[in-house]
Scaffold this motif. Structure first.
Motif, mmCIF file in Angstrom:
data_model
loop_
_atom_site.group_PDB
_atom_site.id
_atom_site.type_symbol
_atom_site.label_atom_id
_atom_site.label_comp_id
_atom_site.label_asym_id
_atom_site.label_seq_id
_atom_site.Cartn_x
_atom_site.Cartn_y
_atom_site.Cartn_z
ATOM 1 N N MET A 13 -2.062 9.689 -7.692
ATOM 2 C CA MET A 13 -3.517 9.993 -7.059
ATOM 3 C C MET A 13 -3.806 11.329 -7.207
ATOM 4 S SD MET A 13 -4.548 9.094 -3.166
ATOM 5 C CE MET A 13 -4.315 7.118 -3.236
ATOM 6 N N TYR A 14 -5.131 11.598 -7.620
ATOM 7 C CA TYR A 14 -5.751 12.970 -7.560
ATOM 8 C C TYR A 14 -5.918 13.306 -6.120
ATOM 9 C CZ TYR A 14 -6.304 12.115 -12.655
ATOM 10 O OH TYR A 14 -6.014 11.931 -13.908
ATOM 11 N N LYS B 184 -4.615 5.295 -6.981
ATOM 12 C CA LYS B 184 -3.108 5.406 -7.311
ATOM 13 C C LYS B 184 -2.763 5.589 -8.709
ATOM 14 C CE LYS B 184 -1.317 3.782 -2.939
ATOM 15 N NZ LYS B 184 -0.533 2.838 -2.077
ATOM 16 N N GLN B 185 -3.451 4.739 -9.449
ATOM 17 C CA GLN B 185 -3.443 4.708 -11.064
ATOM 18 C C GLN B 185 -4.027 5.674 -11.626
ATOM 19 O OE1 GLN B 185 -4.459 0.433 -10.870
ATOM 20 N NE2 GLN B 185 -2.595 0.172 -12.444
ATOM 21 N N ARG B 186 -4.646 6.549 -10.973
ATOM 22 C CA ARG B 186 -5.556 7.651 -11.491
ATOM 23 C C ARG B 186 -6.747 7.234 -12.257
ATOM 24 N NH1 ARG B 186 -2.156 13.188 -12.743
ATOM 25 N NH2 ARG B 186 -1.673 13.245 -10.670
ATOM 26 N N ALA C 291 -1.288 -15.658 -9.899
ATOM 27 C CA ALA C 291 -0.366 -14.345 -9.522
ATOM 28 C C ALA C 291 -1.289 -13.475 -8.420
ATOM 29 C CB ALA C 291 -0.493 -13.600 -10.802
ATOM 30 N N SER C 292 -2.548 -13.339 -8.598
ATOM 31 C CA SER C 292 -3.292 -12.296 -7.649
ATOM 32 C C SER C 292 -3.633 -12.923 -6.540
ATOM 33 C CB SER C 292 -4.484 -11.848 -8.368
ATOM 34 O OG SER C 292 -5.421 -12.910 -8.322
ATOM 35 N N PHE D 125 -6.372 -14.148 -5.638
ATOM 36 C CA PHE D 125 -7.842 -14.189 -5.433
ATOM 37 C C PHE D 125 -8.354 -15.796 -5.980
ATOM 38 C CE2 PHE D 125 -7.770 -9.710 -5.682
ATOM 39 C CZ PHE D 125 -9.064 -9.346 -5.395
#
Lengths: 266, 779
Positions: A1-2, A39-41, A180-181, A183
């Motif tokens: 994360m930035y 978090k993955q930028r 998986a998700s 959703f």
């Protein structure tokens, strides 16, 4: 994360002012999409403005003909709401099959529809019920709110304050979960309005996000029953296809989920 | 104290620290002066590195060093190796391409490391890694087996023409062909064994510390076998000598095979710690785990089974292509050969077997052993064929199996393995009873009347565990022996430490190993500690995989215990002025049989260490070691049956029932065994219904997160009904066979057999997702 600057305003006006001041500000309304991409930028907002502590944005209200859910109300609170259960049990059911307990404690209805993930559950309810999306600037009709994948009628910095659902005669939601998700691989919300109109919305199926399903609406308007859909064919045009479901499979799911939603609606 | 010995379902000793957050994993370790590594990884599956510009990154805040693949080559750090030599049918050796720990020139899978940034903080390392500029020239990609073997396919390694690593055979081809010619019936199947991502809960991690005054390295790492890691790191990679390298594998959060291997990241951390002269830490994130942990399975197989007119199997013919990924991981070559084709006889008397295995390179993550390793693939081939044959021959699938079961032991199969003992009929009977097999037709009819598709599927698996007799595996190409070592230290106050070369990363050794010792001496398990996972403490060991820790590791403890007990009896006899032959051990005491004379274990231990009054010539102390090399593999076997219902509208499969009847030999701790079976079944069912690693044609992993890769969850799984039918293994002193992999080996065929039974056609690949099942039903 930035690095970013986190804000927790206590009013909508304060939130909007913070947004206007930030260089590339983002609202946080649950964070299940925003925080993972940060978090993955893949996202680097200058300011994160948390709407979760604004008292005016939390709560569920019943009026004579509408159920109003304020935007920062969590799924968990919707599940607990006696008013929601009484007015539109299909919304409570939708909430119960949304995510998992951790998601439901944190996620909010406003966050969901503002993000307009093409596989999110709540856009189907908003569209099918013909809800009105209220913001700090105006009211937007559900039919005009969703503008394709992750895109809405909201202007930059505009904050959803509440969603007002007209209470229907009947409503049901049925969802095939993405393996998986979790959703919606496809979810269908069916509504018979008090005026006798039929509105059906499908999520998870279309390349353009949540959509109305006219073929199902027409069949159900003529005959409100699961069996009325037996001979309806759903076109695969414009439907999503990926490793978890072909477009033919999703077309089938629109029909099957609509049938199950009608059965659930009674 | 028999209540805590072998056979007792004692609560796991280690769980108190795990469930209270007191486990100590690599990432928990704090070292003064620690720096953090972040890898620069290739976004391309196949590309030439034209240049790497590290100048900007070097000047970023907090950066301690930026290291590239070329520097690894310049420092003469060895390439990663595959430690099991396989010989092709033409007599040539396997074609191993070079695998530098960071790519200096060519990248061959998306996610391969090309450079590493070491910085004061994790975020600084990541920031600087983004400033490393790599100029790639993309090359054509072979992202799966079919793409790799077709004419004109991109060539991955100059050593392996046509991307073929080896073309290996086992069994008698001519006799097998002849049996097929003479067959009354032949059953044939094309099978895809889907590629899986291991996904241990704890990602891989490493902390490397170099002490320049002593020229000594310490590596804390997530390893299933720290001694093998030290051996390989010192013998092949030219980083540290064995006596100057300590490898510690502390608490490790699951491995499933993926933490057996030596990986580039751990090597680079070790090398970099000397380059920057600071301790270096790398903790992989989940995305890195998806992209770089060795994947499992990934076979394409054509399999045929021949039957005579009495429905006896006469021959089996198998041709398998195995995808080993972009590089040969540590044991990758053995998985589709000696761990796979040697199990193709299943539980059946099959006089002729011939198998050909062609392993190929592709532009994907390396593939190696994953829970079951070769044996799930073999079991799936045999059990899918059996079920298909029963349908084709119109006989009951249970009866067809029973007719062909091996019933006399020992039994030499045509594919190396000599089964020592078993009772396959007993397991099948137990499973059939548990699921009420006889009542299934009525249940199916009832379900049909309610519009549901119901099916039942059987899988009778066998596996070779207790890996492995060193001489045997040496003759088959293994670079190491697969014995185990143990040391029993009785302290002066009578408490006991067991040092073992096995490594527990979820298996519960701290409990089960203590149970063996506690049971033999009649003391509580609280008096026994298990020490493992540190090359400075344990002399040597081969680690934990292949369901070997009980059969091999505990057998070594057993042998060391025999030595300790023999010496302790001598001391007790001397103290009690009795004959050594009259001493028995009961309830923590050494007793003179038939008398009331006894001496407690702590007093014997104290006598050993004070050495004031020992038998003449006896050395002080009470500590013994042993090495145990098994004489054969062990052969756990069992019968799994599942009953499922398919929703024809959505293609979704639901379990009605799942029963497992296993023969693991002696059970040390039935509760832990149950947990192992549950976990194995979850992974076997996961493979059958949910999990599948998918690459697109450009070599990008489409299933690189849990949003797309379906890990089994509790609500995907049924409540399992387990039972045990026991034949004791004659090959080791405990009679144990191993239980860690069985579920993953046997479950997938049972599930697919049940679904194909329910839907009435056989065209179904794993994972049998709702989409695929719906298409199988509706076309």
């Amino acid at each position: 994360m930035y690095e970013t600057t986190y804000h927790r305003p206590s009013s909508v006006d304060e939130a909007a002012a913070l947004f206007a001041k930030g260089k590339e500000a983002k609202y946080l309304a649950g964070g299940h999409t925003l925080l993972p991409v940060m978090k993955q930028r893949l996202a680097s907002p200058s300011d994160v403005i948390d709407l979760g502590k604004i008292k005016d944005l939390v709560g569920i209200e019943m009026s004579g003909d509408a159920l109003t859910i304020k935007a920062a109300t969590t799924y968990f609170d919707i599940l607990q709401s006696a008013d929601a259960k009484k007015a539109i049990p299909a919304i409570v059911h939708l909430t119960s099959v949304l995510g998992d307990p951790q998601v439901r404690y944190r996620g909010t209805i406003g966050g969901s529809i503002a993000n307009n993930d093409p596989a999110a559950d709540f856009p189907a309810a908003v569209l099918a019920l013909g809800a009105t999306v209220k913001t700090n600037k105006r009211s937007i009709a559900g039919d005009g709110f969703f503008k394709g994948l992750f895109s809405t009628a909201l202007e930059d910095g505009e904050i959803i304050t509440a969603i007002s659902f007209p209470i229907p005669a009947r409503a049901g939601y049925s969802k095939m979960r993405h393996p998986a998700s979790r959703f919606a691989l496809t979810g269908v919300f069916v509504v018979k309005t008090k005026a006798g109109d039929v509105r059906v919305a499908a999520t998870g199926a279309s390349q353009n996000g949540v959509m109305r399903v006219p073929a199902v609406e027409a069949a159900l308007k003529a005959n409100w029953s699961a069996g009325a859909l037996d001979n309806v064919t759903i076109s695969t045009d414009g439907l999503l296809a990926d490793i978890h479901g072909s477009s033919a499979y999703r077309a089938n799911l629109i029909k099957v989920m609509a049938q199950r939603a009608v059965t659930a609606a009674g | 104290m028999g209540v805590e010995g072998i056979g007792a379902s004692v609560v796991r000793k280690e769980d108190r620290r795990f469930i209270t957050g007191r486990g100590r994993y690599v990432d928990d370790i704090k070292i003064v002066g620690l720096t953090h590594a972040h890898f620069v990884r290739s976004p391309h599956a196949h590309a030439k590195i034209k240049s790497i510009d590290i100048a900007a990154a070097k000047g970023m805040p907090g950066v301690v060093g930026v290291l590239t693949g070329q520097q690894i080559v310049d420092d003469k750090v060895g390439n990663l190796i595959c430690g099991w030599a396989i010989t092709s049918k033409d007599g040539t050796g396997m074609k191993m391409g070079a695998w530098p720990a960071m790519a200096p020139e060519i990248v061959r899978f998306a996610g391969q490391a090309v450079a590493v940034v070491i910085a004061e903080t994790k975020n600084q390392a990541r920031d600087a890694a983004e400033a490393v500029v790599v100029d790639y020239e993309e090359l054509p990609v072979a992202s799966d087996i079919r793409a790799a073997i077709k004419p004109g396919a991109p060539q991955l390694h100059p050593e392996a023409a046509g991307n073929v690593i080896y073309d290996w055979t086992i069994g008698e081809e001519a006799a097998t062909d002849a049996a097929f010619k003479a067959a009354a019936n032949v059953v044939s199947l094309d099978i895809t064994n889907n590629r899986l991502v291991p996904n241990a809960m704890e990602p891989r991690a490493a902390i490397a510390e170099y002490n320049d005054a002593e020229e000594h390295f310490t590596l804390y790492t997530t390893s299933q076998n720290p001694h093998v890691a030290r051996l390989v790191l010192s013998a092949f990679y030219n980083i540290a000598q064995e006596h100057k390298l300590r490898v510690v594998a502390p608490d490790v959060g699951g491995g499933f095979g993926s933490k057996i291997f030596i990986y580039p990241e751990e090597m680079v951390a070790l090398w970099a710690s000397k380059k920057v002269n600071r301790p270096v830490k790398w903790t992989g994130d989940r995305s890195e785990a998806f992209l770089t942990d060795a994947h499992g399975r990934d076979h394409l197989t054509k399999a045929e089974m021949a039957f005579d007119k009495d429905n006896k199997v006469t021959a089996l013919r198998v041709k398998t292509y195995a995808n080993l990924g972009a590089y040969m991981s540590l044991f990758s070559s053995s998985v589709p050969t000696y761990l796979y084709a040697t199990l193709l006889s299943g539980q059946y008397n099959i006089p002729n077997i011939f198998a050909e295995v062609i392993s190929v390179y592709t532009n994907t993550t390396p593939v190696d052993a994953y829970r079951g390793a070769g044996r799930p693939e073999a079991s799936f081939v045999v059990e899918r064929l059996m079920e298909t044959a029963a349908r084709q021959l119109k006989v009951d699938p249970a009866e067809l199996r029973r007719k062909n079961f091996i019933t006399t032991f020992p039994h030499q199969t045509p594919v190396i393995m000599a089964y020592d003992v078993g009772d396959f009929g007993a397991s099948l009977d137990s499973a059939m009873k548990a699921i009420d097999y006889a009542g299934f037709p009525a249940r199916k009819a009832k379900a049909k009347a309610e519009g549901k598709l119901r099916g039942i599927g059987i899988s009778c698996y066998i596996e070779a565990c207790g890996i492995a007799p060193s001489k045997a595996v040496g003759s088959l190409g293994a670079g190491v022996g697969l014995w185990e070592s143990a040391e029993v230290r009785v302290n002066p106050v009578g408490t006991i430490e067991i040092l073992t070369g096995s490594h527990s990363h979820g298996q519960g050794h701290e409990t089960t190993f203590a149970q063996l010792v506690a049971g033999r001496l009649g003391i509580p398990i609280s008096q026994v500690s298990i020490v493992h996972g540190d090359t400075d403490k344990v002399q040597f060991g081969m680690g934990t995989y292949g369901s070997r820790s009980a059969a091999v590791g505990m057998s070594a403890i057993f042998k060391a215990m025999e030595k300790v007990e023999a010496k302790a009896k001598k001391i007790a006899a001397h103290q009690l002025e009795a004959s050594e032959a009259d001493i028995v051990i009961e309830n923590g005491e050494f007793k003179v049989t038939g008398t009331d004379k006894s001496i407690a274990l702590p007093m014997v231990a104290l006598a050993a260490y004070t050495a004031h009054n020992l038998p003449d010539g006896m050395e002080p102390g009470l500590k013994e070691g042993a090495f145990y090399d098994p004489t054969n593999f062990t052969f756990p076997a069992g019968a799994y049956i599942c009953e499922i219902e398919v929703d024809s509208g959505t293609g979704k499969t639901s379990f009605v029932n799942f029963v497992a009847a296993d023969d693991f030999g002696t059970l040390i701790n039935p509760m832990i065994v149950e947990g192992q079976v549950h976990g194995g079944l979850a992974q076997g069912i996961g493979q059958a219904l949910l999990e599948g690693a998918v690459y697109d044609s450009s070599g990008q992993l489409m299933t690189a997160s849990f949003m797309d890769y379906t890990m089994p969850r509790a609500d995907d799984l049924p409540s399992f009904k387990l039972s045990h039918t026991t034949t004791e293994c004659p090959g080791n002193p405990l009679g144990v066979k191993g239980c860690g992999e069985a579920g993953a080996i046997g479950a997938s065929a049972a599930v697919i057999n049940a679904i194909t039974d329910a839907i009435g056609n056989n065209k179904l690949e794993m994972p049998a997702s709702p989409d695929r099942v719906w298409h199988a039903i509706h076309g």
